[in-house]
Design a protein around this motif. Structure first.
Motif, PDB file in Angstrom:
ATOM      1  N   THR A  98       0.822  -1.213   0.000  1.00  0.00           N
ATOM      2  CA  THR A  98       0.000   0.000   0.000  1.00  0.00           C
ATOM      3  C   THR A  98       0.855   1.261   0.000  1.00  0.00           C
ATOM      4  N   PRO A  99       0.360   2.340  -0.610  1.00  0.00           N
ATOM      5  CA  PRO A  99       1.092   3.608  -0.582  1.00  0.00           C
ATOM      6  C   PRO A  99       0.905   4.352   0.742  1.00  0.00           C
ATOM      7  N   ALA A 100       1.563   5.479   0.858  1.00  0.00           N
ATOM      8  CA  ALA A 100       1.432   6.331   2.037  1.00  0.00           C
ATOM      9  C   ALA A 100       0.011   6.873   2.137  1.00  0.00           C
ATOM     10  N   GLY A 101      -0.351   7.241   3.372  1.00  0.00           N
ATOM     11  CA  GLY A 101      -1.662   7.838   3.603  1.00  0.00           C
ATOM     12  C   GLY A 101      -2.591   6.979   4.426  1.00  0.00           C
ATOM     13  N   VAL A 102      -2.080   5.864   4.982  1.00  0.00           N
ATOM     14  CA  VAL A 102      -2.916   5.030   5.839  1.00  0.00           C
ATOM     15  C   VAL A 102      -3.184   5.766   7.149  1.00  0.00           C
ATOM     16  N   GLY A 103      -4.191   5.291   7.889  1.00  0.00           N
ATOM     17  CA  GLY A 103      -4.614   5.985   9.099  1.00  0.00           C
ATOM     18  C   GLY A 103      -3.535   6.117  10.148  1.00  0.00           C
ATOM     19  N   ILE A 104      -2.674   5.103  10.273  1.00  0.00           N
ATOM     20  CA  ILE A 104      -1.627   5.117  11.291  1.00  0.00           C
ATOM     21  C   ILE A 104      -0.592   6.198  11.019  1.00  0.00           C
ATOM     22  N   GLY A 105      -0.547   6.706   9.784  1.00  0.00           N
ATOM     23  CA  GLY A 105       0.455   7.707   9.431  1.00  0.00           C
ATOM     24  C   GLY A 105       0.087   9.119   9.849  1.00  0.00           C
ATOM     25  N   PHE A 106      -1.177   9.331  10.286  1.00  0.00           N
ATOM     26  CA  PHE A 106      -1.599  10.661  10.715  1.00  0.00           C
ATOM     27  C   PHE A 106      -1.259  10.867  12.188  1.00  0.00           C
ATOM     28  N   ARG A 107      -1.187  12.132  12.602  1.00  0.00           N
ATOM     29  CA  ARG A 107      -0.968  12.472  14.001  1.00  0.00           C
ATOM     30  C   ARG A 107      -2.109  13.365  14.474  1.00  0.00           C
ATOM     31  N   PRO A 108      -3.044  12.854  15.302  1.00  0.00           N
ATOM     32  CA  PRO A 108      -3.109  11.474  15.789  1.00  0.00           C
ATOM     33  C   PRO A 108      -3.607  10.533  14.691  1.00  0.00           C
ATOM     34  N   PRO A 109      -3.459   9.206  14.887  1.00  0.00           N
ATOM     35  CA  PRO A 109      -3.934   8.251  13.882  1.00  0.00           C
ATOM     36  C   PRO A 109      -5.423   8.433  13.596  1.00  0.00           C
ATOM     37  N   ARG A 110      -5.796   8.166  12.359  1.00  0.00           N
ATOM     38  CA  ARG A 110      -7.193   8.300  11.932  1.00  0.00           C
ATOM     39  C   ARG A 110      -7.715   6.906  11.594  1.00  0.00           C
ATOM     40  N   TYR A 111      -8.175   6.227  12.620  1.00  0.00           N
ATOM     41  CA  TYR A 111      -8.677   4.864  12.448  1.00  0.00           C
ATOM     42  C   TYR A 111     -10.118   4.878  11.920  1.00  0.00           C
ATOM     43  N   LEU A 112     -10.528   3.734  11.380  1.00  0.00           N
ATOM     44  CA  LEU A 112     -11.881   3.590  10.858  1.00  0.00           C
ATOM     45  C   LEU A 112     -12.864   3.320  11.993  1.00  0.00           C
ATOM     46  N   ALA A 113     -14.093   3.767  11.787  1.00  0.00           N
ATOM     47  CA  ALA A 113     -15.139   3.576  12.786  1.00  0.00           C
ATOM     48  C   ALA A 113     -16.435   3.197  12.084  1.00  0.00           C
ATOM     49  N   PRO A 114     -17.347   2.526  12.786  1.00  0.00           N
ATOM     50  CA  PRO A 114     -18.642   2.195  12.184  1.00  0.00           C
ATOM     51  C   PRO A 114     -19.306   3.432  11.581  1.00  0.00           C
ATOM     52  N   GLY A 115     -19.818   3.256  10.369  1.00  0.00           N
ATOM     53  CA  GLY A 115     -20.424   4.358   9.637  1.00  0.00           C
ATOM     54  C   GLY A 115     -19.527   4.929   8.555  1.00  0.00           C
ATOM     55  N   ASP A 116     -18.225   4.676   8.641  1.00  0.00           N
ATOM     56  CA  ASP A 116     -17.309   5.118   7.595  1.00  0.00           C
ATOM     57  C   ASP A 116     -17.513   4.297   6.322  1.00  0.00           C
ATOM     58  N   VAL A 117     -17.082   4.861   5.210  1.00  0.00           N
ATOM     59  CA  VAL A 117     -17.117   4.156   3.921  1.00  0.00           C
ATOM     60  C   VAL A 117     -15.753   4.326   3.258  1.00  0.00           C
ATOM     61  N   VAL A 118     -15.164   3.211   2.831  1.00  0.00           N
ATOM     62  CA  VAL A 118     -13.841   3.221   2.209  1.00  0.00           C
ATOM     63  C   VAL A 118     -13.961   2.750   0.765  1.00  0.00           C
ATOM     64  N   THR A 119     -13.368   3.508  -0.158  1.00  0.00           N
ATOM     65  CA  THR A 119     -13.331   3.120  -1.566  1.00  0.00           C
ATOM     66  C   THR A 119     -11.889   3.126  -2.049  1.00  0.00           C
ATOM     67  N   VAL A 120     -11.445   1.978  -2.530  1.00  0.00           N
ATOM     68  CA  VAL A 120     -10.112   1.846  -3.118  1.00  0.00           C
ATOM     69  C   VAL A 120     -10.291   1.690  -4.627  1.00  0.00           C
ATOM     70  N   SER A 121      -9.598   2.514  -5.402  1.00  0.00           N
ATOM     71  CA  SER A 121      -9.723   2.496  -6.860  1.00  0.00           C
ATOM     72  C   SER A 121      -8.362   2.346  -7.509  1.00  0.00           C
ATOM     73  N   ILE A 122      -8.331   1.609  -8.607  1.00  0.00           N
ATOM     74  CA  ILE A 122      -7.132   1.506  -9.431  1.00  0.00           C
ATOM     75  C   ILE A 122      -7.540   1.724 -10.880  1.00  0.00           C
ATOM     76  N   GLU A 123      -6.891   2.668 -11.541  1.00  0.00           N
ATOM     77  CA  GLU A 123      -7.196   2.935 -12.936  1.00  0.00           C
ATOM     78  C   GLU A 123      -6.997   1.676 -13.763  1.00  0.00           C
ATOM     79  N   GLY A 124      -7.947   1.414 -14.637  1.00  0.00           N
ATOM     80  CA  GLY A 124      -7.888   0.233 -15.476  1.00  0.00           C
ATOM     81  C   GLY A 124      -8.576  -0.969 -14.876  1.00  0.00           C
ATOM     82  N   ILE A 125      -8.920  -0.893 -13.590  1.00  0.00           N
ATOM     83  CA  ILE A 125      -9.630  -2.004 -12.943  1.00  0.00           C
ATOM     84  C   ILE A 125     -11.007  -1.548 -12.483  1.00  0.00           C
TER      85      ILE A 125
END
Length: 288
Positions: free
Chosen positions: A253-280
């Protein structure tokens, strides 16, 4: 070719996707229920491909376009320079190697029971530590049995590509000083929305991988930014573990995951995550 899996009366079946239509791939007159059979058919007798009647894709429920998996999902950690740096500085890395740029691929696995479908809720509530994080990744599906292949020939063994979210419970990852448990909770490996065959995807280079959480872009990097490219990963793994058709590799994975923020930005119920890759395409999962 785009190959998807959907939930049907027969169970999970595989078929082609084109123009928002799904057509089941028929093997001996019945819809294919095993990706390995589809791979074998397209490898040995592509002219023998037979399809069932079409259905509007939006009327169906997508399933993870892999399986049944016969081994754990093979994963690579710290495979983008900026992510390796943010992870080394996060305090979570207990792998024993705090290098910001690993000398060799960092390989681990996720349990097959962690596999999840597109739009399937990710059960963050199953993590008692409340430290669930996202990791958008390119997924590689092996198309031919390979052992001890060179990087120069490795891509000849790829069937297709998909999108993976390597969901992780960070505190568990740190607590156990390895990555298997924190990454293998049930439902912590969404895959989809479909596979794109290697011939259609073409060379991996500038295609952008992005992750968006609640409409906010968190990750963005071209696939060329991987420290170890797909061919090197396959060569490295196959030097010790024989890869079989249908095996799934998540390439990091590239940079920008939740643990990399100060403070960490973890996922919580109600969040929505979308991962996209061009061509897929885009893989979306709500957090529950």
């Amino acid at each position: 070719m785009r190959i998807a899996a959907v939930h049907a009366a027969e169970g999970k079946i595989f078929g082609t996707v084109a123009h928002d239509e799904f057509r089941p791939i028929l093997i001996d007159g019945a819809p294919a229920v095993d990706l390995r059979d589809v791979i074998t058919l397209l490898d040995r007798a592509p002219d023998a491909l037979r399809l069932g009647p079409s259905t509007v894709l939006s009327s169906l429920t997508l399933a993870a376009p892999v399986g049944p998996l016969t081994k754990n999902v093979i994963c690579v950690g710290k495979n983008y320079h900026e992510h390796a740096k943010e992870f080394a500085q996060s305090g979570v890395d207990q792998s024993g190697d705090k290098q910001e740029s690993p000398e060799f691929p960092v390989v681990f696995t996720k349990a097959t029971s962690s596999l999840a479908d597109p739009l399937q809720p990710v059960p963050a509530s199953a993590d008692p530590t409340g430290t669930v994080d996202y990791e958008g990744e390119l997924g590689v599906v092996i198309g031919r049995r390979c052992s001890k292949v060179t990087a120069a020939e490795a891509l000849d063994y790829v069937f297709g590509y998909t999108v993976v979210n390597d969901v992780t419970a960070r505190a568990l990852q740190q607590r156990h000083k390895q990555w298997f448990l924190g990454k293998s909770l049930d439902g912590f490996c969404p895959v989809g929305p479909w596979l794109v065959t290697a011939d259609e995807m073409g060379p991996l280079d500038g295609q952008m991988l992005t992750t968006v959480v609640n409409g906010e872009q968190r990750q963005s990097a071209p696939l060329r930014d991987m420290i170890f490219d797909t061919a090197t990963i396959i060569a490295t793994v196959s030097a010790y573990v024989t890869l079989e058709p249908g095996d799934l590799i998540a390439t990091g994975t590239p940079a920008g995951v939740g643990i990399g923020f100060r403070p960490p930005r973890y996922l919580a119920p109600g969040d929505v995550v979308t991962v996209s890759i061009e061509g897929i395409g885009s893989l979306t999962n709500p957090i529950a």
